[in-house]
Each structure stands twice: as C-alpha cells, then as structure tokens.
Design an enzyme around this catalytic site. Structure first.
Site, short mmCIF file in Angstrom:
data_model
loop_
_atom_site.label_atom_id
_atom_site.label_comp_id
_atom_site.label_asym_id
_atom_site.label_seq_id
_atom_site.Cartn_x
_atom_site.Cartn_y
_atom_site.Cartn_z
N LYS A 135 -1.91 2.38 2.13
CA LYS A 135 -0.52 2.00 2.36
C LYS A 135 -0.04 2.65 3.65
CE LYS A 135 -0.32 0.12 -1.80
NZ LYS A 135 -0.28 -1.34 -2.02
N SER A 175 -1.88 -6.39 -0.06
CA SER A 175 -0.64 -5.61 -0.03
C SER A 175 -0.28 -5.11 1.36
CB SER A 175 -0.73 -4.42 -0.99
OG SER A 175 -1.68 -3.48 -0.53
#
Length: 278
Positions: free
Chosen positions: A119, A42
């Site tokens: 993230k 990701s």
C-alpha cells in the site's frame, strides 16, 4: 566399487550445491531484495495485477518481518516469518532502521494475519488522517487533487485468481471497456501519484484516525477497491501498522504479466519493463 563411490560422491556434491544455493538465496532474500508479484488491483493504476517487482529491504533496516515467509499451498508448506525470526518480534524496533517517508509504496506484514500487503504510506506517527467525500485530509488540511482523465482497462478475469475489475461505468461484460475516474493526488512533502475512483461508498467518509507513535497509516491508490488502514483489524482490515512490520520499499517494476502466470512471457506488458514506481 570405485565407480559406485564416484557416483555416490557426485550425488552428495550435487545435494551440497543445491543446499548452498538455497542458503545463499535465502540470505539474499532476507537481507537485500524480496520478489513480489502483485495479486490484486488495490494499487491500480500505480501497480497492476501481474506486476513483478523487487522490494528493497535495506531501505528501512531489519526486523523479524525481514525474514521470509514460505507458503506453498499445493505442498502444504506454511512457514511464517515468526516461525523463523519470532525471537526478534515484540519491541517494535529495527536494526539499522530508518524512517519511511510519506508517499512511499511499502510492502508490510499484516498485523494479524502475517500475510504481505502493499500500500501507499499516507499517515506518519502523530498525524490525524480523515477522508471526506473521498478526499484525504492530513492534520485538517486537504491534499491537493488534480483531474487526470480516466483509467481504462478491459473487463474480464485478471491474474491467477481471475479477479474481475470493478468499473465506475457499471457492470461491464467480458471484453467491454471498464472505466474509472483518475486524479493526481499530491501529499504534504510533494509526492504525487494517481488515484482511482469507482463509486461513492462508506470508506469515502471516515472519522479521524490519530496515528499512534511507532505506527503508520496506509491507503491503496485504487481507493474504492482496497482493504487498508481505514478498516480496523477487528473488522478484518489493516488498521495501524507497527514500524517493525515494514518489509521494504517498492521502487521499480521489473516486468508485468497480463496473463494467469508470470512465466507466460507472451502476455508480458511491453510498457512496464523496469518502470519506476511513483
């Protein structure tokens, strides 16, 4: 008898040494640095599956989330940070706390599942964040984008989970070349980093997210292959992340394994030793 007593004393000393070592390691992991092995794609191409890094816990101060979760599925061990430090949960405050900065790559506890996520911090408290055709708008202004060619990797199973990469050039067989478009995104404040594109999809166009006080909005750099703040927690996404759920900032990759195990040193990527995370 003396020999038996000596052996017994030696065993006790060994056990004490092991216990002390584990306590010291636990304190070090709780207060200073937490190891983190990247399990998914990701955050490509900033972080690759198999990157091994240490998360700096001193950056944002301490909360209940600073306590380690110990999960070893093969042994049936599942001790959550809340089981150890849950008494400090609930006030959304931190000890010796400092505010994260936009663009930081952050490890945080998922607000619902408690699992660790990594993230990039995009939205600060009070910000309005929206995506239009894949472009991030912050407080109604689009971020700066610059074409940066393509990101290429070999198609095939990656990491211990055997995850296959998604490719912009369609389904690609094992050993084929998997391609994604790459751009350089510059956020307000000047942090620049690469982002990848795979296809047009629903999360490329969103409503406006107004970040609540004491919370943050995160996106993955591999935008079309990331479960992040665009998806609400009720739909198994991340949603807004409370301040107390931050664990620390990822600053540098120590080494990176292209194989199924981080201990398979013959698969370590030679270009990622001590690589700074931007």
């Amino acid at each position: 008898m003396a020999t038996e007593a000596k052996k017994s004393g030696g065993i006790v000393e060994t056990i004490k040494t092991v216990v002390y070592a584990l306590l010291i390691a636990g304190i070090f992991r709780s207060l200073f640095f937490q190891p983190f092995w990247i399990p998914s794609g990701s955050m490509k191409d900033t972080l690759l599956i198999g990157d091994f890094l240490f998360v700096n816990k001193m950056t944002y101060g301490y909360s209940y989330a600073s306590c380690p979760s110990i999960r070893i599925a093969s042994l049936g061990i599942n001790i959550d940070a809340k089981d150890i430090c849950g008494i400090f949960d609930g006030d959304n405050k931190r000890l010796f706390g400092s505010e994260p900065e936009r663009g930081d790559v952050v490890v945080f506890r998922h607000p619902v599942t408690g699992y660790d996520f990594i993230k990039r911090l995009i939205g600060l408290p009070g910000d309005r964040v929206q995506l239009k055709d894949g472009v991030v708008f912050i407080n109604d202004e689009p971020v700066q984008l610059e074409d940066a060619g393509v990101f290429e990797e070999a198609a095939g199973p990656q990491g211990p989970q055997g995850l296959r990469p998604r490719c912009e050039n369609g389904p690609v067989g094992d050993g084929g070349l998997c391609v994604k478009s790459r751009k350089i995104e510059t956020l307000p404040g000047g942090v620049s980093h690469s982002i990848l594109n795979i296809s047009e999809q629903a999360t490329d166009n969103t409503g406006i997210y107004t970040v609540p006080e004491g919370h943050f909005f995160f996106l993955g750099d591999n935008r079309d292959n990331s479960t992040d703040s665009r998806v609400p927690q009720a739909a198994r996404g991340v949603g807004f992340v409370p301040y107390e759920n931050l664990i620390g900032r990822a600053d540098r990759i120590m080494f990176s394994s292209a194989g199924r195990s981080m201990f398979a040193f013959w698969t370590w990527r030679s270009d990622r030793y001590f690589k700074a995370i931007e």
